[in-house]
Write a protein that holds these residues in place. Structure first.
Motif, PDB file in Angstrom:
ATOM      1  N   LEU A  61       0.814  -1.217   0.000  1.00 41.56           N
ATOM      2  CA  LEU A  61       0.000   0.000   0.000  1.00 41.56           C
ATOM      3  C   LEU A  61       0.849   1.270   0.000  1.00 41.56           C
ATOM      4  O   LEU A  61       0.319   2.367  -0.135  1.00 41.56           O
ATOM      5  N   LYS A  62       2.157   1.119   0.129  1.00 39.83           N
ATOM      6  CA  LYS A  62       3.067   2.248   0.314  1.00 39.83           C
ATOM      7  C   LYS A  62       2.953   3.308  -0.777  1.00 39.83           C
ATOM      8  O   LYS A  62       2.919   4.503  -0.489  1.00 39.83           O
ATOM      9  N   GLU A  63       2.917   2.919  -2.019  1.00 37.52           N
ATOM     10  CA  GLU A  63       2.913   3.883  -3.119  1.00 37.52           C
ATOM     11  C   GLU A  63       1.514   4.359  -3.500  1.00 37.52           C
ATOM     12  O   GLU A  63       1.352   5.134  -4.441  1.00 37.52           O
ATOM     13  N   GLY A  64       0.490   3.887  -2.797  1.00 37.56           N
ATOM     14  CA  GLY A  64      -0.875   4.351  -3.032  1.00 37.56           C
ATOM     15  C   GLY A  64      -1.511   3.868  -4.317  1.00 37.56           C
ATOM     16  O   GLY A  64      -2.497   4.437  -4.776  1.00 37.56           O
ATOM     17  N   LYS A  65      -0.963   2.822  -4.915  1.00 45.85           N
ATOM     18  CA  LYS A  65      -1.494   2.329  -6.185  1.00 45.85           C
ATOM     19  C   LYS A  65      -2.279   1.026  -6.043  1.00 45.85           C
ATOM     20  O   LYS A  65      -2.810   0.516  -7.020  1.00 45.85           O
ATOM     21  N   PHE A  66      -2.348   0.497  -4.845  1.00 43.53           N
ATOM     22  CA  PHE A  66      -3.035  -0.780  -4.617  1.00 43.53           C
ATOM     23  C   PHE A  66      -4.533  -0.607  -4.814  1.00 43.53           C
ATOM     24  O   PHE A  66      -5.145   0.321  -4.301  1.00 43.53           O
ATOM     25  N   GLN A  67      -5.120  -1.538  -5.556  1.00 39.55           N
ATOM     26  CA  GLN A  67      -6.579  -1.562  -5.657  1.00 39.55           C
ATOM     27  C   GLN A  67      -7.058  -2.957  -6.037  1.00 39.55           C
ATOM     28  O   GLN A  67      -6.388  -3.681  -6.770  1.00 39.55           O
ATOM     29  N   GLU A  81      -9.043 -10.081  -6.462  1.00 36.35           N
ATOM     30  CA  GLU A  81      -7.902  -9.879  -7.356  1.00 36.35           C
ATOM     31  C   GLU A  81      -7.428  -8.436  -7.207  1.00 36.35           C
ATOM     32  O   GLU A  81      -8.234  -7.507  -7.232  1.00 36.35           O
ATOM     33  N   PHE A  82      -6.113  -8.270  -7.040  1.00 41.71           N
ATOM     34  CA  PHE A  82      -5.584  -6.925  -6.868  1.00 41.71           C
ATOM     35  C   PHE A  82      -4.466  -6.625  -7.849  1.00 41.71           C
ATOM     36  O   PHE A  82      -3.872  -7.514  -8.436  1.00 41.71           O
ATOM     37  N   GLU A  83      -4.211  -5.311  -7.985  1.00 41.31           N
ATOM     38  CA  GLU A  83      -3.070  -4.808  -8.759  1.00 41.31           C
ATOM     39  C   GLU A  83      -2.427  -3.690  -7.972  1.00 41.31           C
ATOM     40  O   GLU A  83      -3.090  -2.951  -7.250  1.00 41.31           O
ATOM     41  N   THR A  84      -1.127  -3.578  -8.133  1.00 44.08           N
ATOM     42  CA  THR A  84      -0.380  -2.449  -7.602  1.00 44.08           C
ATOM     43  C   THR A  84       0.895  -2.336  -8.416  1.00 44.08           C
ATOM     44  O   THR A  84       1.155  -3.150  -9.302  1.00 44.08           O
ATOM     45  N   GLU A  85       1.659  -1.314  -8.126  1.00 43.08           N
ATOM     46  CA  GLU A  85       2.928  -1.127  -8.818  1.00 43.08           C
ATOM     47  C   GLU A  85       3.967  -0.677  -7.804  1.00 43.08           C
ATOM     48  O   GLU A  85       3.699   0.202  -6.974  1.00 43.08           O
ATOM     49  N   ILE A  86       5.127  -1.302  -7.853  1.00 39.17           N
ATOM     50  CA  ILE A  86       6.233  -0.935  -6.973  1.00 39.17           C
ATOM     51  C   ILE A  86       7.484  -0.824  -7.834  1.00 39.17           C
ATOM     52  O   ILE A  86       7.837  -1.765  -8.551  1.00 39.17           O
ATOM     53  N   ASP A  87       8.132   0.331  -7.759  1.00 43.87           N
ATOM     54  CA  ASP A  87       9.365   0.579  -8.516  1.00 43.87           C
ATOM     55  C   ASP A  87       9.220   0.220  -9.994  1.00 43.87           C
ATOM     56  O   ASP A  87      10.107  -0.387 -10.598  1.00 43.87           O
ATOM     57  N   GLY A  88       8.069   0.554 -10.573  1.00 41.62           N
ATOM     58  CA  GLY A  88       7.844   0.312 -11.989  1.00 41.62           C
ATOM     59  C   GLY A  88       7.445  -1.112 -12.340  1.00 41.62           C
ATOM     60  O   GLY A  88       7.255  -1.416 -13.513  1.00 41.62           O
ATOM     61  N   ILE A  89       7.317  -1.971 -11.354  1.00 38.96           N
ATOM     62  CA  ILE A  89       6.922  -3.363 -11.599  1.00 38.96           C
ATOM     63  C   ILE A  89       5.430  -3.506 -11.322  1.00 38.96           C
ATOM     64  O   ILE A  89       4.971  -3.252 -10.203  1.00 38.96           O
ATOM     65  N   LEU A  90       4.675  -3.917 -12.337  1.00 38.21           N
ATOM     66  CA  LEU A  90       3.242  -4.144 -12.170  1.00 38.21           C
ATOM     67  C   LEU A  90       3.050  -5.483 -11.464  1.00 38.21           C
ATOM     68  O   LEU A  90       3.589  -6.508 -11.900  1.00 38.21           O
ATOM     69  N   ILE A  91       2.312  -5.446 -10.380  1.00 36.64           N
ATOM     70  CA  ILE A  91       2.075  -6.638  -9.562  1.00 36.64           C
ATOM     71  C   ILE A  91       0.602  -6.987  -9.648  1.00 36.64           C
ATOM     72  O   ILE A  91      -0.270  -6.142  -9.457  1.00 36.64           O
TER      73      ILE A  91
END
Length: 135
Positions: A61-67, A81-91
């Protein structure tokens, strides 16, 4: 708008700005079992499950992109099912939860993809777990 059970709404409210750790402590059953995408054995008990999920909150949740992109609920089971991005990596990942009749989580299973994302999350979570143990 889709309506979910009270216990799933409690989980979602914890991610949307409520007191995440207070809600996490409330919603986990004492006998909860956590299945990690990187640990080969289940992590048993509320304390271990809390540590892993608290660490995941901090990392994901750190970068605020989790949903959550998709939520399916049937009886006492939910798949999110979730998506987020950390350091340019789509998770991309899936949280699978089972709730008891009191609305507490008794089983929590996480799956992540792709491999690059799994490796990134593993490294960040291991560092976070070490920091939490030292605090």
């Amino acid at each position: 708008m889709t309506e979910y059970s009270d216990h799933l709404n409690l989980w979602l409210s914890g991610l949307e700005g409520g007191d995440k750790f207070k809600i996490l402590n409330k919603i986990l059953a004492d006998d909860c079992v956590f299945y990690s995408p990187v640990m080969h054995t289940p992590q048993k008990g509320k304390q271990l499950t809390f540590l892993y999920l608290a660490s995941a909150f901090t990392v994901l949740l750190k970068e605020g992109k989790f949903q959550y992109r998709r939520i399916l609920e049937q009886g006492n089971d939910a798949v999110l099912e979730f998506e987020t991005e950390i350091d340019g990596i789509l998770i991309n990942g899936v949280d699978m939860m089972t709730f008891n009749d009191d609305g507490q989580i008794t089983e929590f299973k996480v799956m992540l993809r792709p491999m690059k994302a799994l490796e990134k999350v593993k490294a960040l979570m291991m560092a976070e777990l070490e920091a939490m143990k030292s605090a």
